[in-house]
Design a protein around this motif. Structure first.
Motif, PDB file in Angstrom:
ATOM      1  N   ALA A 326       0.830  -1.209   0.000  1.00  0.00           N
ATOM      2  CA  ALA A 326       0.000   0.000   0.000  1.00  0.00           C
ATOM      3  C   ALA A 326       0.866   1.260   0.000  1.00  0.00           C
ATOM      4  O   ALA A 326       0.547   2.249  -0.679  1.00  0.00           O
ATOM      5  N   HIS A 329       2.318   1.669  -3.524  1.00  0.00           N
ATOM      6  CA  HIS A 329       1.264   2.087  -4.453  1.00  0.00           C
ATOM      7  C   HIS A 329       0.977   3.576  -4.303  1.00  0.00           C
ATOM      8  O   HIS A 329       0.846   4.309  -5.307  1.00  0.00           O
ATOM      9  N   GLN A 330       0.896   4.051  -3.073  1.00  0.00           N
ATOM     10  CA  GLN A 330       0.623   5.470  -2.845  1.00  0.00           C
ATOM     11  C   GLN A 330       1.783   6.333  -3.330  1.00  0.00           C
ATOM     12  O   GLN A 330       1.556   7.398  -3.929  1.00  0.00           O
TER      13      GLN A 330
END
Length: 390
Positions: A326, A329-330
């Motif tokens: 995560a 991805h950010q």
């Protein structure tokens, strides 16, 4: 050399012996200062004793054109205290002269020759057999250890966790191999040799990284050094000289002839920018998160196996891997990539990770240290031609 002395509250014996000792030690010190003009060297010696006390203190201050050196000693008799202070001053003077002569630089090749080998020769046959057995166990895993250390060191330097050029891949590989040699008979039975070496590599990198952060920075300045002159704006003559020596842009043949087999420049640049953004994000990950993520998504390991290597539970590995994904991805989205592009970059991680063969020099050094044969193949090792076919 100009010598200034001061004696405070000394008894008659100290008043008599102090000047004699200072003259004798100053004459010996002056022979080591022949490179400096005598009128530019100043020695200040102070010997004092507090009223009603027996402890004597000697303070020496040697002023040189290149800096100031000081030493202090305490005791109960004037002569031993002074000689101890002059001995300390002499040691500091030697270090100061070595820095001025750049001894550490011109003596470096000799030091490199001395530390070029991993280990001295084996003491006896039993130690030689032990090293050969250890090398047989680890030989097939040396490339993986090399790439694990190389990749992790690059990320640590990129994130600023380790000062640049403070650690080397070769030194970390050597330290990992030596750590394994010390304890390979006691390695945990639940580990394969490759997993055990990987765990040792992570521990070695962590310990050396902490030591590198605590070490004195390479650009640290001495307090008695003169401050550097501030940078000046380039003059018109400087600018003209710079432009004169700049090479002209030359049109090359590959600028005229298109490569029909290559991919389009826009596609290549997009893939390259995505890979760079991914590596920057990986460098910003906490070290444990990065190791978990790469082992699961680049080396296709199971969570259970990664948990054993990293000394975690399988649930913690799965949780941290999801958090790392995560985070990456950010970061890719913040770098300007669309969500679909970010997902594709994370899916294609193995294509962005180069596995570089271990330099032959590194492997030959390890083989020579463990088997005692630098140019010969160790017993039972495959032939290079056979390895090349695979």
């Amino acid at each position: 050399m100009n010598v200034t002395t001061a004696f405070r509250n000394l008894d008659s014996h100290g008043q008599h012996r102090g000047p004699e000792v200072i003259r004798h030690e100053a004459a010996a010190l002056e022979k080591r200062l022949a490179r400096f003009r005598p009128d530019l060297v100043r020695l200040e010696a102070t010997v004092s004793q507090a009223r009603g006390k027996k402890r004597i203190q000697a303070d020496l201050r040697l002023g040189l054109p290149s800096g100031v050196i000081a030493a202090r000693s305490e005791g109960f008799e004037t002569e031993p205290v002074l000689r101890k202070a002059f001995a300390a001053l002499g040691r500091r003077l030697d270090r100061h002269l070595a820095r001025l002569q750049r001894t550490t630089e011109w003596k470096r090749p000799t030091r490199r020759a001395r530390i070029g080998r991993l280990l001295p020769s084996a003491r006896d046959r039993a130690e030689a057999d032990r090293r050969a057995l250890y090398f047989d166990l680890i030989e097939d895993h040396l490339v993986h250890v090399y790439n694990t250390i190389r990749r992790e060191l690059i990320y640590l330097e990129a994130s600023g966790a380790v000062p640049a050029n403070r650690l080397s891949v070769r030194g970390l590989v050597d330290a990992t191999i030596l750590n394994g040699l010390d304890r390979f008979e006691k390695r945990p039975s639940e580990f394969s040799v490759g997993d055990w070496l990987t765990r040792l590599a992570y521990r070695t990198i962590g310990a050396e990284a902490r030591a590198a952060r605590r070490a004195l920075p390479d650009d640290a300045a001495r307090l008695d050094d003169a401050p550097e002159a501030p940078a000046r704006e380039p003059t018109e003559a400087d600018q003209e000289m710079h432009e004169f020596y700049q090479p002209d842009d030359v049109l090359l043949l590959e600028d005229l002839v298109a490569d029909e087999d290559g991919e389009e420049a826009e596609t290549w640049m997009a893939r390259r920018e995505a890979a760079l953004a991914l590596h920057r994000a990986l460098a910003d990950l906490p070290a444990l998160w990065r190791r978990i993520f790469l082992r699961l998504h680049m080396e296709d390991e199971t969570a259970d196996r990664a948990a054993v290597v990293l000394d975690l539970s399988a649930e913690d590995v799965a949780r941290l891997a999801e958090a790392a994904r995560a985070f990456l991805h950010q970061r890719l989205i913040e770098a300007g990539h669309a969500p679909d592009s970010a997902d594709a970059a994370l899916t294609d991680i193995p294509t962005h990770m180069a596995q570089i063969p271990q330099p032959l020099e590194y492997r030959d050094r390890i083989a020579a240290a463990m088997t005692g044969h630098g140019d010969e193949r160790p017993h039972g090792a495959p032939d290079p031609a056979e390895r090349a076919d695979h």
